[in-house]
Design a protein around this motif. Structure first.
Motif, PDB file in Angstrom:
ATOM      1  N   GLN A   1       0.822  -1.125  -0.068  1.00 59.33           N
ATOM      2  CA  GLN A   1      -0.054   0.002   0.192  1.00 59.33           C
ATOM      3  C   GLN A   1       1.026   1.087  -0.048  1.00 59.33           C
ATOM      4  O   GLN A   1       1.673   1.354   0.802  1.00 59.33           O
ATOM      5  CB  GLN A   1      -0.879  -0.028   1.143  1.00 59.33           C
ATOM      6  N   THR A   2       0.692   2.271  -0.817  1.00 62.74           N
ATOM      7  CA  THR A   2       1.549   3.373  -0.946  1.00 62.74           C
ATOM      8  C   THR A   2       0.837   4.670  -0.643  1.00 62.74           C
ATOM      9  O   THR A   2       1.658   5.730  -0.485  1.00 62.74           O
ATOM     10  CB  THR A   2       1.866   3.569  -2.432  1.00 62.74           C
ATOM     11  N   SER A   3      -0.304   4.991  -0.194  1.00 60.55           N
ATOM     12  CA  SER A   3      -0.884   5.843   0.603  1.00 60.55           C
ATOM     13  C   SER A   3      -2.152   5.617   1.341  1.00 60.55           C
ATOM     14  O   SER A   3      -2.557   4.547   1.525  1.00 60.55           O
ATOM     15  CB  SER A   3      -1.129   6.904  -0.915  1.00 60.55           C
ATOM     16  N   GLY A   4      -2.285   6.746   2.038  1.00 65.81           N
ATOM     17  CA  GLY A   4      -3.698   6.629   3.001  1.00 65.81           C
ATOM     18  C   GLY A   4      -2.919   5.975   4.427  1.00 65.81           C
ATOM     19  O   GLY A   4      -1.816   5.522   4.751  1.00 65.81           O
ATOM     20  N   PRO A   5      -3.940   5.871   5.148  1.00 64.68           N
ATOM     21  CA  PRO A   5      -3.613   5.318   6.724  1.00 64.68           C
ATOM     22  C   PRO A   5      -3.406   3.562   6.326  1.00 64.68           C
ATOM     23  O   PRO A   5      -3.621   3.082   5.488  1.00 64.68           O
ATOM     24  CB  PRO A   5      -4.859   5.413   7.569  1.00 64.68           C
ATOM     25  N   LEU A   6      -2.395   3.293   7.456  1.00 67.53           N
ATOM     26  CA  LEU A   6      -2.186   1.806   7.454  1.00 67.53           C
ATOM     27  C   LEU A   6      -3.515   0.988   7.596  1.00 67.53           C
ATOM     28  O   LEU A   6      -4.231   1.689   8.579  1.00 67.53           O
ATOM     29  CB  LEU A   6      -1.046   1.557   8.390  1.00 67.53           C
ATOM     30  N   ALA A   7      -3.687   0.006   7.174  1.00 65.63           N
ATOM     31  CA  ALA A   7      -4.756  -0.981   7.436  1.00 65.63           C
ATOM     32  C   ALA A   7      -4.488  -1.883   8.805  1.00 65.63           C
ATOM     33  O   ALA A   7      -3.552  -2.673   8.527  1.00 65.63           O
ATOM     34  CB  ALA A   7      -4.919  -2.017   6.108  1.00 65.63           C
ATOM     35  N   ILE A   8      -5.138  -1.459   9.833  1.00 69.53           N
ATOM     36  CA  ILE A   8      -4.919  -2.368  10.833  1.00 69.53           C
ATOM     37  C   ILE A   8      -6.143  -2.791  11.112  1.00 69.53           C
ATOM     38  O   ILE A   8      -7.346  -2.680  11.603  1.00 69.53           O
ATOM     39  CB  ILE A   8      -4.534  -1.155  12.094  1.00 69.53           C
ATOM     40  N   GLU A   9      -6.317  -4.335  10.583  1.00 64.60           N
ATOM     41  CA  GLU A   9      -7.514  -4.881  10.686  1.00 64.60           C
ATOM     42  C   GLU A   9      -7.462  -5.732  12.091  1.00 64.60           C
ATOM     43  O   GLU A   9      -6.527  -6.459  12.419  1.00 64.60           O
ATOM     44  CB  GLU A   9      -7.766  -5.703   9.460  1.00 64.60           C
ATOM     45  N   GLY A  10      -8.683  -6.190  12.553  1.00 61.91           N
ATOM     46  CA  GLY A  10      -8.899  -7.189  13.476  1.00 61.91           C
ATOM     47  C   GLY A  10      -8.441  -6.576  14.848  1.00 61.91           C
ATOM     48  O   GLY A  10      -8.051  -7.348  15.924  1.00 61.91           O
ATOM     49  N   SER A  11      -8.444  -5.140  14.900  1.00 63.35           N
ATOM     50  CA  SER A  11      -8.123  -4.447  15.974  1.00 63.35           C
ATOM     51  C   SER A  11      -8.875  -3.720  16.911  1.00 63.35           C
ATOM     52  O   SER A  11      -9.790  -3.045  16.025  1.00 63.35           O
ATOM     53  CB  SER A  11      -6.784  -3.910  15.946  1.00 63.35           C
ATOM     54  N   ASP A  12      -9.141  -3.457  17.907  1.00 69.91           N
ATOM     55  CA  ASP A  12      -9.891  -2.765  18.748  1.00 69.91           C
ATOM     56  C   ASP A  12      -9.222  -1.511  19.246  1.00 69.91           C
ATOM     57  O   ASP A  12      -8.868  -1.562  20.364  1.00 69.91           O
ATOM     58  CB  ASP A  12     -10.593  -3.248  19.909  1.00 69.91           C
ATOM     59  N   VAL A  13      -8.633  -0.704  18.478  1.00 70.28           N
ATOM     60  CA  VAL A  13      -7.775   0.342  18.865  1.00 70.28           C
ATOM     61  C   VAL A  13      -8.592   1.478  18.377  1.00 70.28           C
ATOM     62  O   VAL A  13      -9.249   1.978  17.259  1.00 70.28           O
ATOM     63  CB  VAL A  13      -6.377   0.433  17.934  1.00 70.28           C
ATOM     64  N   ASN A  14      -8.410   2.545  19.104  1.00 69.79           N
ATOM     65  CA  ASN A  14      -8.836   4.004  19.091  1.00 69.79           C
ATOM     66  C   ASN A  14      -8.440   4.784  18.099  1.00 69.79           C
ATOM     67  O   ASN A  14      -7.128   4.521  17.730  1.00 69.79           O
ATOM     68  CB  ASN A  14      -9.405   4.541  20.263  1.00 69.79           C
ATOM     69  N   GLU A  15      -8.746   6.055  17.781  1.00 70.63           N
ATOM     70  CA  GLU A  15      -8.061   6.698  16.608  1.00 70.63           C
ATOM     71  C   GLU A  15      -6.474   7.151  17.105  1.00 70.63           C
ATOM     72  O   GLU A  15      -5.792   7.321  16.281  1.00 70.63           O
ATOM     73  CB  GLU A  15      -8.917   7.916  16.237  1.00 70.63           C
ATOM     74  N   THR A  16      -6.676   7.467  18.320  1.00 71.85           N
ATOM     75  CA  THR A  16      -5.249   7.761  18.954  1.00 71.85           C
ATOM     76  C   THR A  16      -4.276   6.652  18.805  1.00 71.85           C
ATOM     77  O   THR A  16      -2.920   7.168  18.517  1.00 71.85           O
ATOM     78  CB  THR A  16      -5.483   8.346  20.419  1.00 71.85           C
ATOM     79  N   GLN A  17      -4.639   5.548  19.258  1.00 74.60           N
ATOM     80  CA  GLN A  17      -3.666   4.359  19.205  1.00 74.60           C
ATOM     81  C   GLN A  17      -3.341   4.026  17.947  1.00 74.60           C
ATOM     82  O   GLN A  17      -2.234   3.875  17.409  1.00 74.60           O
ATOM     83  CB  GLN A  17      -4.442   3.207  19.790  1.00 74.60           C
ATOM     84  N   ARG A  18      -4.243   4.280  16.909  1.00 77.22           N
ATOM     85  CA  ARG A  18      -4.035   4.141  15.418  1.00 77.22           C
ATOM     86  C   ARG A  18      -2.950   4.990  15.045  1.00 77.22           C
ATOM     87  O   ARG A  18      -2.174   4.674  14.388  1.00 77.22           O
ATOM     88  CB  ARG A  18      -5.301   4.026  14.671  1.00 77.22           C
ATOM     89  N   ALA A  19      -3.086   6.236  15.323  1.00 77.53           N
ATOM     90  CA  ALA A  19      -2.140   7.307  14.854  1.00 77.53           C
ATOM     91  C   ALA A  19      -0.984   6.659  15.433  1.00 77.53           C
ATOM     92  O   ALA A  19       0.129   7.111  14.710  1.00 77.53           O
ATOM     93  CB  ALA A  19      -2.457   8.516  15.384  1.00 77.53           C
ATOM     94  N   GLN A  20      -0.452   6.461  16.697  1.00 80.63           N
ATOM     95  CA  GLN A  20       0.703   5.966  17.429  1.00 80.63           C
ATOM     96  C   GLN A  20       1.308   4.912  16.807  1.00 80.63           C
ATOM     97  O   GLN A  20       2.408   4.949  16.271  1.00 80.63           O
ATOM     98  CB  GLN A  20       0.307   5.866  18.855  1.00 80.63           C
ATOM     99  N   ILE A  21       0.342   3.922  16.297  1.00 76.91           N
ATOM    100  CA  ILE A  21       0.871   2.792  15.805  1.00 76.91           C
ATOM    101  C   ILE A  21       1.623   2.967  14.286  1.00 76.91           C
ATOM    102  O   ILE A  21       2.672   2.731  13.893  1.00 76.91           O
ATOM    103  CB  ILE A  21      -0.121   1.655  15.706  1.00 76.91           C
ATOM    104  N   GLU A  22       0.773   3.772  13.545  1.00 76.49           N
ATOM    105  CA  GLU A  22       1.207   4.234  12.109  1.00 76.49           C
ATOM    106  C   GLU A  22       2.387   5.225  12.286  1.00 76.49           C
ATOM    107  O   GLU A  22       3.374   4.872  11.434  1.00 76.49           O
ATOM    108  CB  GLU A  22       0.099   5.043  11.742  1.00 76.49           C
ATOM    109  N   GLN A  23       2.572   5.912  13.046  1.00 83.67           N
ATOM    110  CA  GLN A  23       3.895   6.853  13.407  1.00 83.67           C
ATOM    111  C   GLN A  23       4.783   5.887  13.695  1.00 83.67           C
ATOM    112  O   GLN A  23       5.898   5.973  13.226  1.00 83.67           O
ATOM    113  CB  GLN A  23       3.489   7.839  14.389  1.00 83.67           C
ATOM    114  N   TYR A  24       4.726   5.065  14.581  1.00 85.70           N
ATOM    115  CA  TYR A  24       5.879   4.113  14.897  1.00 85.70           C
ATOM    116  C   TYR A  24       6.321   3.150  13.801  1.00 85.70           C
ATOM    117  O   TYR A  24       7.518   3.198  13.563  1.00 85.70           O
ATOM    118  CB  TYR A  24       5.424   3.212  16.245  1.00 85.70           C
ATOM    119  N   VAL A  25       5.427   2.800  13.142  1.00 94.85           N
ATOM    120  CA  VAL A  25       5.660   1.548  11.840  1.00 94.85           C
ATOM    121  C   VAL A  25       6.407   2.549  10.743  1.00 94.85           C
ATOM    122  O   VAL A  25       7.263   2.033  10.137  1.00 94.85           O
ATOM    123  CB  VAL A  25       4.421   1.051  11.299  1.00 94.85           C
ATOM    124  N   ARG A  26       5.771   3.792  10.569  1.00103.24           N
ATOM    125  CA  ARG A  26       6.629   4.694   9.613  1.00103.24           C
ATOM    126  C   ARG A  26       8.021   5.217   9.979  1.00103.24           C
ATOM    127  O   ARG A  26       9.012   5.066   9.263  1.00103.24           O
ATOM    128  CB  ARG A  26       5.725   5.811   9.226  1.00103.24           C
TER     129      ARG A  26
END
Length: 110
Positions: A78-103
């Protein structure tokens, strides 16, 4: 790199190292507790290799680290947009933190 490409690259590296040591598939398979057919499929990227098998393969193929068996870089298809984090019960703040860490750590897209 697509997920399946990763398995093909790892498999090709395993096969190259095995051949470098002049070992038969059956010899390596016996050492790690797999059938020769399973090892052949792993080497061709047709069968996913499990983490514990990577450790056994590293030992059987006499490499210093499991990192010698995997590509040094891996990027998501995937080259753009948010990371696909499927099967998780994370809120938007947690999702942003995960995406920032992965990048930041290089596991994200370029």
């Amino acid at each position: 790199m697509a997920d399946l490409d990763l398995y093909r690259i790892v498999g090709a590296g395993l096969a190259a190292r095995r051949k470098e040591l002049r070992l038969r598939q059956s010899e390596v398979a016996d050492r790690i507790g797999l059938t020769r057919a399973s090892l052949a499929n792993i080497e061709r990227g047709r069968q996913k290799v499990m983490l514990h098998q990577i450790y056994r393969l590293a030992s059987a193929l006499e490499v210093g680290s499991i990192t010698d068996l995997v590509p040094s870089k891996y990027s998501f298809e995937q080259t753009s947009g948010p990371l696909a984090i499927e099967g998780s019960d994370v809120n938007e703040t947690q999702r942003a933190q995960i995406e920032q860490y992965v990048r930041r750590t290089g596991g994200g897209r370029k």
